[in-house]
Design a protein around this motif. Structure first.
Motif, PDB file in Angstrom:
ATOM      1  N   GLY A 180       7.533  10.349   6.920  1.00  0.00           N
ATOM      2  CA  GLY A 180       6.139  10.322   7.458  1.00  0.00           C
ATOM      3  C   GLY A 180       5.477  11.381   6.532  1.00  0.00           C
ATOM      4  O   GLY A 180       4.440  11.843   7.026  1.00  0.00           O
ATOM      5  N   VAL A 181       5.710  11.219   5.252  1.00  0.00           N
ATOM      6  CA  VAL A 181       4.796  12.273   4.421  1.00  0.00           C
ATOM      7  C   VAL A 181       3.672  11.463   3.510  1.00  0.00           C
ATOM      8  O   VAL A 181       3.246  12.330   2.672  1.00  0.00           O
ATOM      9  CB  VAL A 181       5.744  13.008   3.429  1.00  0.00           C
TER      10      VAL A 181
ATOM     11  N   LYS B 231       4.563   8.501   1.777  1.00  0.00           N
ATOM     12  CA  LYS B 231       5.258   7.421   0.602  1.00  0.00           C
ATOM     13  C   LYS B 231       4.660   5.919   0.550  1.00  0.00           C
ATOM     14  O   LYS B 231       4.162   5.591  -0.676  1.00  0.00           O
ATOM     15  CB  LYS B 231       6.723   7.531   0.839  1.00  0.00           C
TER      16      LYS B 231
ATOM     17  N   ASP C  82      12.839   0.452   1.621  1.00  0.00           N
ATOM     18  CA  ASP C  82      13.055   1.340   3.174  1.00  0.00           C
ATOM     19  C   ASP C  82      13.490   0.148   4.100  1.00  0.00           C
ATOM     20  O   ASP C  82      13.027  -0.886   3.830  1.00  0.00           O
ATOM     21  CB  ASP C  82      11.525   1.640   3.262  1.00  0.00           C
TER      22      ASP C  82
HETATM   23  N1  LIG Z   1      -3.829  10.730   3.637  1.00  0.00           N
HETATM   24  C1  LIG Z   1      -3.767  10.154   5.080  1.00  0.00           C
HETATM   25  N2  LIG Z   1      -4.542  10.417   5.995  1.00  0.00           N
HETATM   26  C2  LIG Z   1      -4.073   9.918   7.331  1.00  0.00           C
HETATM   27  N3  LIG Z   1      -2.842   9.342   7.852  1.00  0.00           N
HETATM   28  C3  LIG Z   1      -2.116   9.020   6.725  1.00  0.00           C
HETATM   29  C4  LIG Z   1      -2.489   9.367   5.215  1.00  0.00           C
HETATM   30  N4  LIG Z   1      -1.180   8.937   4.852  1.00  0.00           N
HETATM   31  C5  LIG Z   1      -0.373   8.358   5.357  1.00  0.00           C
HETATM   32  N5  LIG Z   1      -1.115   8.563   6.760  1.00  0.00           N
HETATM   33  C6  LIG Z   1      -0.384   7.902   7.968  1.00  0.00           C
HETATM   34  O1  LIG Z   1       0.843   8.675   8.182  1.00  0.00           O
HETATM   35  C7  LIG Z   1       1.901   8.047   8.625  1.00  0.00           C
HETATM   36  C8  LIG Z   1       2.875   8.200   7.843  1.00  0.00           C
HETATM   37  O2  LIG Z   1       2.575   7.739   6.523  1.00  0.00           O
HETATM   38  P1  LIG Z   1       3.649   6.741   5.504  1.00  0.00           P
HETATM   39  O3  LIG Z   1       4.247   5.751   6.457  1.00  0.00           O
HETATM   40  O4  LIG Z   1       2.761   6.487   4.407  1.00  0.00           O
HETATM   41  O5  LIG Z   1       4.841   7.838   5.347  1.00  0.00           O
HETATM   42  P2  LIG Z   1       6.279   7.446   4.686  1.00  0.00           P
HETATM   43  O6  LIG Z   1       6.694   8.885   3.980  1.00  0.00           O
HETATM   44  O7  LIG Z   1       6.272   6.237   4.037  1.00  0.00           O
HETATM   45  O8  LIG Z   1       7.205   7.628   5.995  1.00  0.00           O
HETATM   46  P3  LIG Z   1       8.670   6.947   6.247  1.00  0.00           P
HETATM   47  O9  LIG Z   1       9.227   7.977   5.558  1.00  0.00           O
HETATM   48  O10 LIG Z   1       8.805   6.781   7.679  1.00  0.00           O
HETATM   49  O11 LIG Z   1       8.613   5.640   5.478  1.00  0.00           O
HETATM   50  C9  LIG Z   1       1.417   6.616   8.817  1.00  0.00           C
HETATM   51  O12 LIG Z   1       0.989   6.271  10.196  1.00  0.00           O
HETATM   52  C10 LIG Z   1      -0.058   6.794   7.756  1.00  0.00           C
HETATM   53  O13 LIG Z   1      -0.902   5.496   8.300  1.00  0.00           O
END
Ligand SMILES: Nc1ncnc2c1ncn2[C@@H]1O[C@H](COP(=O)(O)OP(=O)(O)OP(=O)(O)O)[C@@H](O)[C@H]1O
Ligand SMILES: [Mg+2]
Length: 228
Positions: A11-12, A14, A38
């Motif tokens: 959820g960071v 990526k 993923d």
């Molecule tokens: N800059 C931002 N502003 C607001 N919301 C964001 C931002 N970046 C990402 N998000 C939201 O935060 C959540 C997590 O983002 P994302 O899925 O890109 O992370 P991830 O690192 O791929 O997570 P995972 O490890 O679960 O695959 C999602 O709901 C996404 O829409």
């Protein structure tokens, strides 16, 4: 070039960065593949709708990453690999073949401290591969009035990871984009600031992607790639 978006913390940001980077590189005339590592496969689904000219594929195990990603280099200018959350063996495989790693990190001291554990596999790979992949932290979901504190800079310096000057601000439009099957520059005026921000970020991270070959030549190569 293989660019891994890696941080074993979930959820960071990526997938948000991976999809936007792949679509941005495609807009700049490159042949791009998004490799979704993923198990949720959300970024491959998103990119298929948001930027159909980007090839999307799902890689399900470490052996496939190691055997297939390097082969793809021959037919693609950029492979953007969306890293898995917590699957260490998948991350390890990805970082063994990547040329560059982008490490999204939320901008709080707790998150930066957690980077030590979250980038362990990255540092192992850099030790084995004489510093490769080159890595950079991108601060994500930062507040509008955020300033990088000395503590955070020090914590990143201990890990020998530079921090990109441009950060991704916390904006609802980024969270809305997958639901709209779009990337931010396709979402009109309410996404203007976000679109400018990602453009600034990717120009900083990938300066080599905005020069080289003529637009006509690029368009020809992209067409051939899309139909291959
Ligand atoms: N800059 C931002 N502003 C607001 N919301 C964001 C931002 N970046 C990402 N998000 C939201 O935060 C959540 C997590 O983002 P994302 O899925 O890109 O992370 P991830 O690192 O791929 O997570 P995972 O490890 O679960 O695959 C999602 O709901 C996404 O829409
Ligand atoms: Mg993800």
């Amino acid at each position: 070039m293989i660019i891994a978006i890696a941080n074993s913390k979930g959820g960071v940001g990526k997938s948000t960065i991976a999809v936007h980077l792949a679509a941005w590189l495609h807009r700049h005339g490159h042949r791009v593949t998004l490799a979704d590592c993923d198990t949720q496969q959300s970024s491959s689904q998103w990119i298929r709708e948001a930027a159909p000219g980007v090839k999307a594929l799902c890689l399900k195990d470490p052996d496939t990453i190691i055997s297939e990603l390097p082969l793809l280099r021959q037919e693609t200018d950029f492979i953007v690999a969306d890293g898995p959350g917590s699957l260490a063996e998948m991350s390890r495989a990805l970082l063994l073949v990547a040329d560059k790693a982008i490490v999204p990190c939320k901008a709080s001291m707790l998150e930066v401290r957690a980077l030590d554990a979250a980038t362990k596999v990255l540092r192992q790979s850099q030790q084995i591969r004489a510093g490769h992949p080159k890595a950079i932290i991108v601060l994500s979901m930062v507040g509008k009035h955020y300033r990088l504190t000395k503590d955070m800079r020090d914590a990143a310096a201990v890990l020998k990871l530079p921090i990109a000057n441009t950060a991704m601000t916390l904006r609802q439009i980024y969270a809305d984009a997958p639901g709209q099957a779009a990337v931010v520059w396709d979402l009109g005026s309410r996404a203007k600031e976000a679109a400018e921000e990602v453009d600034r970020l990717f120009r900083e991270l990938m300066p080599e992607a905005v020069s080289s070959s003529t637009p006509r030549l690029k368009a020809q190569r992209q067409r051939a790639f899309a139909t291959s």
